[in-house]
Motif scaffolding. Structure first.
Motif, mmCIF file in Angstrom:
data_model
loop_
_atom_site.group_PDB
_atom_site.id
_atom_site.type_symbol
_atom_site.label_atom_id
_atom_site.label_comp_id
_atom_site.label_asym_id
_atom_site.label_seq_id
_atom_site.Cartn_x
_atom_site.Cartn_y
_atom_site.Cartn_z
ATOM 1 N N THR A 278 -8.842 6.869 -15.249
ATOM 2 C CA THR A 278 -9.623 7.566 -16.267
ATOM 3 C C THR A 278 -9.005 7.303 -17.629
ATOM 4 O OG1 THR A 278 -10.273 9.316 -14.728
ATOM 5 C CG2 THR A 278 -10.484 9.798 -17.067
ATOM 6 N N LEU A 279 -9.844 7.009 -18.610
ATOM 7 C CA LEU A 279 -9.390 6.834 -19.989
ATOM 8 C C LEU A 279 -9.661 8.109 -20.772
ATOM 9 C CD1 LEU A 279 -10.616 3.292 -21.094
ATOM 10 C CD2 LEU A 279 -8.268 4.032 -20.694
ATOM 11 N N GLN A 280 -8.650 8.574 -21.484
ATOM 12 C CA GLN A 280 -8.861 9.616 -22.480
ATOM 13 C C GLN A 280 -8.972 8.918 -23.829
ATOM 14 O OE1 GLN A 280 -5.668 12.388 -23.101
ATOM 15 N NE2 GLN A 280 -6.919 13.804 -24.257
ATOM 16 N N ILE A 281 -10.113 9.086 -24.478
ATOM 17 C CA ILE A 281 -10.407 8.396 -25.723
ATOM 18 C C ILE A 281 -10.580 9.429 -26.824
ATOM 19 C CG2 ILE A 281 -11.973 6.787 -26.887
ATOM 20 C CD1 ILE A 281 -12.833 5.853 -24.070
ATOM 21 N N SER A 282 -9.843 9.281 -27.898
ATOM 22 C CA SER A 282 -9.984 10.186 -29.038
ATOM 23 C C SER A 282 -10.152 9.367 -30.312
ATOM 24 C CB SER A 282 -8.779 11.129 -29.144
ATOM 25 O OG SER A 282 -7.566 10.400 -29.222
ATOM 26 N N ILE A 335 -14.043 -1.279 -22.938
ATOM 27 C CA ILE A 335 -14.233 -0.980 -21.514
ATOM 28 C C ILE A 335 -14.593 -2.256 -20.759
ATOM 29 C CG2 ILE A 335 -15.724 0.240 -19.879
ATOM 30 C CD1 ILE A 335 -15.815 2.523 -21.907
ATOM 31 N N TYR A 336 -15.480 -3.069 -21.331
ATOM 32 C CA TYR A 336 -15.829 -4.330 -20.671
ATOM 33 C C TYR A 336 -14.597 -5.236 -20.554
ATOM 34 C CZ TYR A 336 -20.839 -3.320 -21.015
ATOM 35 O OH TYR A 336 -22.079 -2.770 -20.868
ATOM 36 N N ALA A 337 -13.781 -5.289 -21.613
ATOM 37 C CA ALA A 337 -12.600 -6.160 -21.597
ATOM 38 C C ALA A 337 -11.595 -5.709 -20.547
ATOM 39 C CB ALA A 337 -11.950 -6.172 -22.983
ATOM 40 N N VAL A 338 -11.367 -4.402 -20.439
ATOM 41 C CA VAL A 338 -10.362 -3.930 -19.487
ATOM 42 C C VAL A 338 -10.888 -4.034 -18.055
ATOM 43 C CG1 VAL A 338 -10.920 -1.447 -19.327
ATOM 44 C CG2 VAL A 338 -8.539 -2.203 -19.273
#
Length: 629
Positions: A278-282, A335-338
């Motif tokens: 899960t990514l936490q994005i701020s 997100i696509y790159a990772v």
């Protein structure tokens, strides 16, 4: 008033042991700075195998068991007539010092009101612990910081320490050639002293805590344009991803949300761990125009399932992708790159726990590698040509026609008839997406507004004449970021269970209503991307970015300028120099084919490797079935 610097030891150490190892550094600093003392508290938890060595917590995933007791020890250092001006932490102690800096930034009156600097030796970044009080992680930490790491450190790699330093405003660094220790040679000690002196002078000059004054700058609110861009990006992500993949934690500034990273397929040997990521994005206040989003990785995998080097690479790819796209929303590209990295074969040596297995002989391995190389070089996709494109179109139409015939004649293929659903991982239902393509000024946004039934421009007050959900203007590249909306499309005849009921099907409910013929209306995601120009697949006119916006489309609809009054760049030509719509169809289709071809070639080795695995698995299954029969 006594000035105190806290020394936080690492895992499997003690305060006294750590203080002894820093004796030279302590003496020099005390000699240079008056009324400064060093205190090295012990961590609260002794190790089972040696009661003299201690640890600050026991980490299980994102849970730091015992963190509350350790925070209590830090608070206990805040005595009367004592000012804690700095914290120096090593390894696990550096992680603890970083958490203390976060708490200080959140509430300076509660946590070390006079804190002037932190020194983080062999520090690292990680997801915030569950036990930590709620903290605002948007923006960088303004507290003066000094980051020290060794190029030969195998426990905490340089990339990990660098990632931590990037969380601070104007971090200072000391990089040495050694490994996992605190460097205390004479030139290095002088760098510590220079940093501490500079931080304290800045503190005295301002007459207040440096971090408090800088925090006012970092707490700025985004302007109207930035606010709109942040809100629109989050709205677009909610429309693109399934329900459950994105969770909004704060819709007001500072905006932050959680994004689940889901693998597209179970591929053994890839970089995906067994447990979810899960990514936490701020968002900082000046994202996306001047800054990149802040990413934190949250997961419950252990170091065998998801090695630290792989986690570092994941964050590095996110940050580098965002850095390259500063000035425009970048989360979707990140997100696509990772995901592309996680889909690729694992390259780190500790990617999995070693197990006993049958290993083929060296000759067999070499032979297979030679065959793989031959397959990659000789059997790759052929360069496109007008003839290949034409043949591919005809074959594609034949396949589509055959699939439609089979769907009409076979009830078993009807997902609604036999109870099968179209849900993917996590139980989220499949979303059908239509992507609108074409040259600039062809009418894509006009079609989008009409098809998605937007009544007016978002954010426009009542009584104005600015209609349409997507901006429309008589010049090219009115659209830059994709417009996303929903349209209602009648379900094909025979695809719904009530179709066999004839006129009685009107008695069945339908969430989105029915068309005049009684067919159930289905919501379809509609995506309007910026116009393509000749050479878009090579990056001309930001073509790669616009083409990448189409990656999640199920089908593409080409909106053609039938009037012929705009050239390939979308500029008005007038009636005297009309263009041929057929030419537009040909070069747009060629751009799409070249784009797909380029993507295939870039990943051809991975594609062929996956294909061979599936062929082998298929042959094994067929052999097993034959034997069983």
């Amino acid at each position: 008033m006594v000035k105190r610097i806290l020394l936080l030891h690492g895992n499997r150490q003690s305060g006294q042991l750590f203080l002894g190892r820093l004796e030279r550094l302590k003496k020099r600093i005390c000699k240079e700075l008056e009324d400064v003392e060093f205190v090295a508290p012990d961590a609260p938890f002794p190790l089972p195998d040696d009661k003299n060595l201690r640890t600050w917590w026991n980490r299980v995933g994102n849970s730091y068991q015992g963190l509350e007791q350790s925070l209590g020890i830090l608070k206990g250092q805040q005595e009367q007539n004592v000012e804690i001006i700095g914290i120096l932490g090593f390894s696990q102690g550096a992680r603890f010092a970083h958490l203390a800096a976060l708490l200080h930034q959140e509430d300076p009156s509660e946590w070390f009101p006079n804190l002037t600097f932190v020194i983080l030796v062999a520090g690292y970044d990680a997801p915030l612990p569950n036990e930590l009080p709620p903290i605002n992680t948007a923006g960088k930490i303004p507290l003066p910081s000094f980051h020290v790491w060794g190029l030969g450190d195998k426990l905490i790699t340089p990339d990990q320490s660098l990632a931590l330093s990037e969380l601070y405003v104007e971090p200072k660094t000391l990089i040495h050639d050694g490994n996992h220790y605190v460097p205390t040679k004479a030139p290095q000690i002088q760098q510590y002293i220079d940093f501490i002196t500079c931080a304290m002078e800045a503190h005295v000059t301002t007459g207040a805590n440096v971090s408090s004054s800088v925090a006012k700058v970092s707490a700025q609110l985004p302007d109207e344009e930035t606010t709109a861009m942040q809100e629109e990006e989050i709205e677009a992500l909610e429309a693109i991803f399934f329900e459950g993949e994105i969770e909004i934690k704060s819709s007001s500034f500072p905006r932050n949300y959680l994004m689940k990273l889901l693998s597209t397929e179970e591929e053994e040997g890839s970089n995906w761990p067994p447990r979810p990521l899960t990514l936490q994005i701020s968002y900082p206040f000046n994202y996306p125009l001047e800054a990149k989003p802040d990413f934190r990785l949250i997961h419950d995998n252990n170091v065998y399932e998801f090695p630290s080097k792989r986690a570092e690479n994941t964050l590095k790819i996110l940050r580098e992708t965002a850095e390259a796209e500063i000035g425009m929303p970048s989360v979707l590209s990140c997100i696509y790159a990772v995901k592309e990295y996680l889909d690729s074969p694992a390259t780190d040596t500790n990617a999995e726990i070693p197990v006993q297995r049958n290993i083929p002989s060296k000759d067999e391995d070499e032979q297979e590698n030679e065959q793989d190389l031959a397959t990659s070089s000789q059997m790759g996709p052929q360069k496109t040509s007008p003839e290949n494109i034409k043949r591919g179109i005809i074959e594609g139409l034949e396949i589509a026609e055959q699939m439609l015939k089979e769907a009409d004649t076979s009830e078993e293929d009807n997902a609604f008839s036999n109870g099968n659903d179209l849900s993917g991982k996590g139980g989220a239902f499949w979303t059908y997406t239509i992507g609108l393509v074409g040259k600039p000024s062809a009418g894509k946004s006009t079609f989008f507004n009409a098809a998605s039934a937007f009544s007016k421009q978002r954010g426009v007050s009542e009584g104005t004449s600015e209609w349409g959900g997507a901006s429309v203007a008589a010049h090219p590249f009115t659209t830059i970021d994709p417009n996303i909306g929903y349209c209602l499309v009648p379900a094909p005849l025979g695809s719904c269970p009530e179709d066999e009921m004839g006129s009685l099907k009107h008695t069945y409910g339908s969430t989105h209503g029915r068309d005049p013929d009684g067919q159930r209306l289905l919501p379809i995601l509609l995506k309007d991307v910026a116009g393509l120009v000749p050479g878009a697949y090579q990056g001309r006119g930001k073509g790669n970015r616009f083409l990448n916006d189409l990656c999640d489309a199920t089908v593409l609809v080409h909106v053609v300028d039938a009037s012929g009054t705009a050239d390939a760049q979308g500029n008005t030509t007038g009636d005297s120099a009309l263009t041929n719509p057929v030419d537009d169809i040909q070069w747009i289709r060629a751009e799409l084919v070249e784009w797909v071809y380029g993507n295939l070639m870039a990943k051809w080795d991975t594609i062929t490797r996956k294909g061979r695995k599936k062929v082998r698995a298929s042959m094994i299954c067929k052999t097993a079935n034959t034997i069983a029969f």
